[in-house]
Scaffold this active site. Structure first.
Site, short mmCIF file in Angstrom:
data_model
loop_
_atom_site.label_atom_id
_atom_site.label_comp_id
_atom_site.label_asym_id
_atom_site.label_seq_id
_atom_site.Cartn_x
_atom_site.Cartn_y
_atom_site.Cartn_z
CG HIS A 20 -1.86 1.12 1.26
ND1 HIS A 20 -2.17 1.77 2.42
CD2 HIS A 20 -2.58 1.73 0.29
CE1 HIS A 20 -3.05 2.73 2.17
NE2 HIS A 20 -3.30 2.72 0.88
CG HIS A 96 8.37 15.69 -18.35
ND1 HIS A 96 7.82 14.43 -18.33
CD2 HIS A 96 9.61 15.54 -18.85
CE1 HIS A 96 8.69 13.55 -18.80
NE2 HIS A 96 9.79 14.20 -19.12
#
Length: 129
Positions: A20, A96
């Site tokens: 998780h 980006h």
């Protein structure tokens, strides 16, 4: 030998180790790969396997609670942008450059043969219960 699901033993093993909150970067052939995360390079030749094939294959195997992509994908690669919007309801966008920074914290990098720009997504693993 497995007859269904992901057959690549390196990828199957890496997915089984995820927990998780772990990050998985799915990237095109041009994305700089950070030092640190485990890397499974699936690139065979330009476009093989495609970004879409890899994302869909991973989604069949993983629970994903969040996804992050580069905001530049919307203009530079509408096809990948549409794919990401269709697959991830809570998709978030960052620059980006920021995506590259975040990818350093990923536990796994899966490199596709995609040769179109900005076909990258950082997935955050969820749990199935």
């Amino acid at each position: 030998m497995k007859k269904a699901g992901i057959l690549n033993r390196h990828l199957a093993g890496a997915l089984a180790e995820l927990g998780h909150g772990d990050g998985v970067l799915v990237c095109d052939a041009g994305m700089p790969i950070p030092d640190g995360p485990r890397v499974v390079d699936l690139a065979f030749r330009a476009g093989v396997p495609s970004f879409e094939e890899v994302v869909d294959g991973l989604l069949a195997e993983l629970v994903v609670e969040g996804a992050t992509a580069a905001e530049e994908v919307r203009e530079a690669n509408p096809s990948a942008a549409g794919l990401l919007a269709d697959r991830f309801a809570s998709l978030t966008y960052v620059s980006h450059e920021r995506l590259k920074e975040l990818s350093a914290g990923a536990r796994l990098v899966v490199r596709t043969g995609e040769a179109r720009p900005y076909a990258n997504v950082l997935l955050r693993c969820g749990v199935f219960f």
